[in-house]
Design an enzyme around this catalytic site. Sequence first.
Site, PDB file in Angstrom:
ATOM      1  N   ASP A   1      -0.807 -16.685 -61.278  1.00  0.00           N
ATOM      2  CA  ASP A   1      -1.339 -17.821 -60.540  1.00  0.00           C
ATOM      3  C   ASP A   1      -2.295 -18.562 -61.476  1.00  0.00           C
ATOM      4  O   ASP A   1      -2.686 -18.015 -62.520  1.00  0.00           O
ATOM      5  CB  ASP A   1      -2.045 -17.313 -59.279  1.00  0.00           C
ATOM      6  CG  ASP A   1      -2.612 -18.448 -58.450  1.00  0.00           C
ATOM      7  OD1 ASP A   1      -1.932 -19.486 -58.345  1.00  0.00           O
ATOM      8  OD2 ASP A   1      -3.732 -18.307 -57.943  1.00  0.00           O
TER       9      ASP A   1
ATOM     10  N   ASP B   1      -5.022 -13.913 -57.148  1.00  0.00           N
ATOM     11  CA  ASP B   1      -6.312 -13.582 -56.536  1.00  0.00           C
ATOM     12  C   ASP B   1      -6.488 -14.099 -55.116  1.00  0.00           C
ATOM     13  O   ASP B   1      -7.528 -13.873 -54.500  1.00  0.00           O
ATOM     14  CB  ASP B   1      -7.451 -14.130 -57.398  1.00  0.00           C
ATOM     15  CG  ASP B   1      -7.597 -15.646 -57.267  1.00  0.00           C
ATOM     16  OD1 ASP B   1      -6.565 -16.322 -57.050  1.00  0.00           O
ATOM     17  OD2 ASP B   1      -8.722 -16.138 -57.364  1.00  0.00           O
TER      18      ASP B   1
ATOM     19  N   ASP C   1      -1.179 -15.373 -52.653  1.00  0.00           N
ATOM     20  CA  ASP C   1      -0.477 -14.548 -53.639  1.00  0.00           C
ATOM     21  C   ASP C   1      -0.039 -13.205 -53.063  1.00  0.00           C
ATOM     22  O   ASP C   1       0.749 -12.493 -53.688  1.00  0.00           O
ATOM     23  CB  ASP C   1      -1.384 -14.288 -54.856  1.00  0.00           C
ATOM     24  CG  ASP C   1      -1.772 -15.569 -55.567  1.00  0.00           C
ATOM     25  OD1 ASP C   1      -0.885 -16.420 -55.742  1.00  0.00           O
ATOM     26  OD2 ASP C   1      -2.951 -15.721 -55.926  1.00  0.00           O
TER      27      ASP C   1
END
Length: 749
Positions: free
Chosen positions: A439, A638, A642
Amino acid sequence: MHVTKNTEHQWQHADRTFYFCSENCLQKFSAGPDKYLGSKSDSESALTEDAPGTIYTCPMHPEIQQNHPGSCPKCGMALEPLMPTLDDDNPELVDFSRRFWWTLPFTVVVTILAMFGPRLGWFDITTQTWVELVLSIPVVLWAGQPFFIRGWQSVVNRSPNMWTLIGLGTGAAFVYSTLATVAPGIFPETFMSMGRVDVYFEAAVVIISLTLLGQVLELRARSQTSAAIKSLLGLAPKTARRINADGTEEDVPLTHVHEGDRLRVRPGEKVPVDGVVEDGSSSLDESMLTGEPLPVSKRAGDKVIGATMNTSGALVIRAEKVGSATVLSQIVQLVAQAQRSRAPMQRMADLVAGYFVMAVVAIAIITVFVWGIFGPQPSWVYGLINAVAVLIIACPCALGLATPMSVMVATGRGATQGILFRDAAAIENLRKVDTLIVDKTGTLTEGRPAFDKAVSAGVMEVDEVLRLAASLDQGSEHPLADAIVDAAREQGLSLSPVNNFESGSGIGVRGEVDGKRLALGNTALMQQDGVEVTTLTETAESFRARGASVMYLAVDGQVAGLLAVSDPIKASTPEAMQALKEAGIRVIMATGDGLTTAKAVAEILNIDEVYGEVKPADKLDLVSRLQAEGRVVAMAGDGINDAPALAKADVGIAMGTGTDVAMNSAQVTLVKGDLRSISTAQHLSRKTVANMKQNLGFAFIYNALGVPLAAGVLYPFLGLLLSPMFAALAMSLSSASVVFNALRLRNSV
C-alpha cells in the site's frame, strides 16, 4: 455478608472491581489491598509469579493445556506456563538438579565397583554385589522416580514416549540385577561369571544419572528460549507518577493507573503506559520495542509507547491504554502465541514419532531373541544388555523438540528487532515470498500527511469546502482525514456534527452535514455516486503529478471542490525497496490514491508496477490473480482497507503504526512500520527453517544410526558393542544438542 454489584462502594484494584458493604470496609481495603488478598504487590506479582488462572502447556504439544503444573500426557515433558514470567526458578530444574547431585556419589561408587572391584579387593564378590544393590536403590528408586512415573503414565495414556523406553530399559536392568543378587540360583550356569551371576547395577544407575544430567542441560537451555519474552516483561516500569486532580503528585503501582490518568515522566524514566503527550517535549528511546536506534522527538499531541525511555525533557502524558491493552503487552502476547504454534515442517516429525517408540520396543525384543539364540555365551545376557541399550539410545524427544525450539528462539529474536510473527507457519512461509504488494499511505509514506490546499469548483468559498470536508472526516480513521481535520481546526473553522456516516470501503466517505448530503473521496467514489468532476480534472492532475493525494468533495450530488494532501515518503523506504529488489522480490504498489499520484511516488522509488484508485476488493483480486500465477505473495499495508488482502496473502505484513484491524489480519507485524524489516524478517525466516532442518536431520540420523549400533549390528564384523551407559549419554545429549543448536538463532540477525 452478601454484597451485590449494585453497591456504591466499589474499588478498582489490579484490573478488577471489588464491592464492599460499607464505606468503612472500602477504606480498609484501599489502604492495604495486598494484606487482604494475601499476595505480593500488584506490580511485583504481575511480573514475577504465576498468577491464579495461569495456563500450563507442553513445549512439544501446545494443544495440551491445563490450569496446574504437571507432565504432558503425550510426551511426559514437564508443562510450563503459557506466558513466561520474570521468575527464573523452574521447579523441575531445581528438583532434577537436586536428585542428580545427591545421588551422583552413589553412581560413581557403583561404577567403580563394577569396573575395578575385583582388582581393588575391597569386598569379596558376593558382598560387592550386595553393596552395589544397596547403593543403587536410592539412585533408581528415588532419583529415577519421575522417569518411572512418566513411563507408567505413557502406558496408561496409550501414548508411548521417551520415558516408556527409559522406564523399560532401566527397569529391566535393575530388576534382572536384583534377582541375580537375591536369588542367583534361578539362573542357568551360563549366566555365571567370576563366581557370581553377572549384574548390571552400574548400567541402571549411570543411565538414571546421565538422563538427569541431560534433562538439567535441556531445561536450562529451554529456559533461554524465553529470554526475549522475559526481557520484554522486564521493560515495564513497576510504578508511575500520577498527577491528581488537585495538582498533587504520587508514585503508584502500575496496575493502579487507569485510562485518562495524567502522568508525569521525568528525564531518565520509562514511559509507564501508552498515551498521548499533553505537555512538554522530549526525545524517547524506542529501540527496545522497535529496534530503531535513534531517539524519537515527542511533543504535545504525539503518541508515546509504554516502556520506552525518556532521554531528556519532562513530559506530562494522558494514559490511553493500560494493562493488557498496551503495545508492550500485546507484543508479549503475540510472541508467546507464536512460540507455541506448530510449524508445518513438524508434521513429518510428529508422524514418525507416533510410530517410533513401538518400533524401538519391537527392535529391542528382536534383539533379545537374536542374541539369545545366535549370540556367544552368555547369549541371553548379551541379548538383555543390548536390548537395554536399544531402548535407552532411542530419543523421540529430539524429534519432537526439533522445530518448537527453533520457533521459540526465532520469534523471540524477531521481537527484539521489532518483527512480530503470528505463528510458526508465517516464519516458514516468509522465506518463499517472491512477490510483495505494498500500500502507499502509511506503508511507503509516513502515514502522517500534511494538508496542502483546498480548491473550490466555484459553488462555494474555499474555506467552506475545507470546513464541510473536515466535518465529514471527523468520523474517519484514515491519516488523510486527520490532516484535513487538523488543518480546519488550525484555521479556526467551526466543524459541524456528521450524521449517517459511512466508509466507502477504501475509496472515501459519505455522510450528512448541516442537512447536506456529502461525499468525499477519489474518482472511483465520484463515479459510483454519479458525480461529474471534469471541471477539476486538470487541477487534480497537477497536484498528483507532484505526489499529492487528491479527494473530491461532492455536495448533494454536485462537485464542490477538491482537497490536496501531501504525504512524504519515509526516509527508510528507498533503501527498503532497493534491498527487496536485490533479494529478487517483485514489488507492486496498489493504492486507493489516484494513479497519477501513485506513479509519482513509484517513480521516486523505482517501482515499475503500479495500480491506482483500487478498492479493497481490487487488492484482494490482485493477490488471488498473482497466487493463481504460482507466485508466493506477501501483502504489506496498514489500514482497514488492506485487511482483506492481508488475510488472503500467503504472508500478510502489517505496519505497527497502522490500525488494529490490519494487524489482526496479518501474519507478520513490523512494530516500527519500516519496510527494511521485511528483508530482516526474510533473512530470519531462512535461518530458522535451515535450523529446523538441521535439528530434524540430526534427530533422524542420530536414531537411524544409534538404534542399529545399540542392537549390535557391528559385533559380527568388528566385535564392537555399545554399552547402555554410553547409550544413555548419547540419548541425554541428543535433546540438549537440538536445543543448543536452536539457540544459535539468537545471533542470526
